[in-house]
Design an enzyme around this catalytic site. Sequence first.
Site, short mmCIF file in Angstrom:
data_model
loop_
_atom_site.label_atom_id
_atom_site.label_comp_id
_atom_site.label_asym_id
_atom_site.label_seq_id
_atom_site.Cartn_x
_atom_site.Cartn_y
_atom_site.Cartn_z
N GLU A 190 0.83 -1.22 0.00
CA GLU A 190 0.00 0.00 0.00
C GLU A 190 0.85 1.26 0.00
O GLU A 190 0.41 2.31 -0.46
CB GLU A 190 -0.94 0.02 1.21
CG GLU A 190 -2.18 -0.81 1.01
CD GLU A 190 -3.30 -0.51 2.01
OE1 GLU A 190 -3.10 0.29 2.95
OE2 GLU A 190 -4.38 -1.10 1.85
N HIS A 194 9.31 -26.72 0.33
CA HIS A 194 8.72 -27.92 -0.28
C HIS A 194 7.56 -27.58 -1.21
O HIS A 194 6.81 -28.45 -1.62
CB HIS A 194 8.28 -28.89 0.82
CG HIS A 194 9.44 -29.39 1.62
ND1 HIS A 194 9.99 -30.64 1.48
CD2 HIS A 194 10.21 -28.76 2.54
CE1 HIS A 194 11.02 -30.77 2.29
NE2 HIS A 194 11.18 -29.64 2.96
N LYS A 247 -13.42 0.11 -3.28
CA LYS A 247 -14.56 0.35 -2.38
C LYS A 247 -15.71 0.98 -3.16
O LYS A 247 -16.87 0.62 -2.98
CB LYS A 247 -14.14 1.27 -1.23
CG LYS A 247 -13.18 0.60 -0.25
CD LYS A 247 -12.84 1.49 0.93
CE LYS A 247 -11.87 0.79 1.86
NZ LYS A 247 -11.36 1.63 2.93
O1 PA5 Z 1 -3.57 1.09 5.93
C1 PA5 Z 1 -4.69 1.53 5.78
O2 PA5 Z 1 -4.94 2.74 5.96
C2 PA5 Z 1 -5.84 0.62 5.41
O3 PA5 Z 1 -5.42 -0.68 5.22
C3 PA5 Z 1 -6.89 0.64 6.50
O4 PA5 Z 1 -6.31 0.27 7.71
C4 PA5 Z 1 -8.06 -0.29 6.17
O5 PA5 Z 1 -8.63 0.04 4.95
C5 PA5 Z 1 -9.12 -0.22 7.26
O6 PA5 Z 1 -9.57 1.10 7.44
P1 PA5 Z 1 -10.30 1.56 8.74
O7 PA5 Z 1 -9.37 1.47 9.89
O8 PA5 Z 1 -10.74 2.96 8.48
O9 PA5 Z 1 -11.49 0.64 8.93
#
Ligand code: PA5
Length: 478
Positions: free
Chosen positions: A334, A355, A469
């Site tokens: 990310e 393996h 999303k």
């Molecule tokens: O790293 C990030 O920002 C994302 O992976 C969020 O943690 C994830 O989308 C979950 O979001 P939230 O904490 O708002 O539910």
Amino acid sequence: MDGSAGAIRLEWEQWFSEDAVGSERGVRASEIRTVQRALRRVRREIDRERADPAEAVRRRGSDEPLDYGFWDCPRRVLDSWQQPDGEIRRIALTAERLARLAERHIVLGIGGSYLGAKALFDALADPYHNELARESRHGRPRIYFEGNNVDAAQLAATLRAACADRGGFAAPFSANVISKSGATLETSVVYSVVRGALEAAERAAGVSVRDCFVATTGPTGILREAGDGPDGFSAFFDVPDEIGGRYSVFTAVGLMPMAMFAAGGMDEVYRLLEGARDMTDRAEGGVWDDNPAYQYAALQHIAHTKRKYTIRVMSPWTRRLESLGFWYDQLAAESLGKKETGATPLTMVGTRELHSRGQQHQEGRRDKIITNIIVESVPEDMPAPRIRGDKKMSDLLEGKTVHDMSLAAARGTNRAYREDGRPTMSIILPVLDAYTLGQLMQMLMIATVVEGKLLGVSPFGQPGVRVYKERMADELRR
Ligand code: PA5
């Protein structure tokens, strides 16, 4: 503090330098000199942005966040440790209350609101924590992770297990809903189902459902707005605005779940933060010597951009660190997977995956760099047994322990790769405990920011995740 007790270290020269694997595939001395200059520039940039993030955002003219809050977070939490009304004190008291209230505790969250807590649990708790008797769990509840998928069958099974009986406790389970935004579909759906199930189960029993639920969330959003009334939460913990989800493991996002399972209680949480703080101190020293975070970032950068190793394999040699690998997968993917660049992270556990994927790693495409995580010493070892009916193998193992075999496998595998000009590196942990894990996680977070700077992408924000999303919502509207 390299060399001091418990310090983790990065071992790469004998596996990834030009002397080890040749100048076509290894890192050249000239590249190290060049990257050290780049690291000094990155250091100045990071210092400037940390000092005044608002000004840095304005100068860049972009609305991408600059979430540097994680950097000083371990220091800040340690400094506030003794505050009578501080968050740490509230975490400790709430964890005790919930542990007395119910035998099971469900951690709800996804992505950065899940992977850090899961990594801590798998690395530090007994692998059979949930199956142990309560005294062997040091009075801690059984721990479950949910809300990290939309998987109806799995959720139904969790509900059955969670509501099965109350085992002499006031409530069948307690839960911590973790969501910075409070608006993530997966977590919201599972939270609503779980809360509904508890309400149905408790209608007759008279337990306050509110007492069973706590929330870890950002300053605004639906969870925060639910408040502390009957339909809300008995405690709130903060995800600070200036800390992004995947960098939040040293906030309540990781610390509250850890307080629920840690056999060593809050002392163990303290050690985790001390490890992170000590790694931060090292990262703020020189940009190369005794700075595993900067070195790791630079070496991965060279591997990716100069040698075109587009696949980055994290290879812990213990199953206890597999979830740490998944946490790093998210952190790297990310943070760096932007503008059509960034290596693809992947986790494998040795010797297990030797393996399955071993053949491909040894003789397949030359598109990967493997980073081992090796734990030097384990608290419980056992002598290697004699192998029934196999004298040759028994002679080989004579005088060795099972952990010796794991270390030999790691070293032998790296040698086999090196003989074919395939580079590796190793992060060495003297032991696996809260202190070394704190160092490792902070090292990888700092390294990710440094690598983003070297690569020319913002290590914060995840604009691409928003797209899925939106499209998922489109599909649900149909
Ligand atoms: O790293 C990030 O920002 C994302 O992976 C969020 O943690 C994830 O989308 C979950 O979001 P939230 O904490 O708002 O539910």
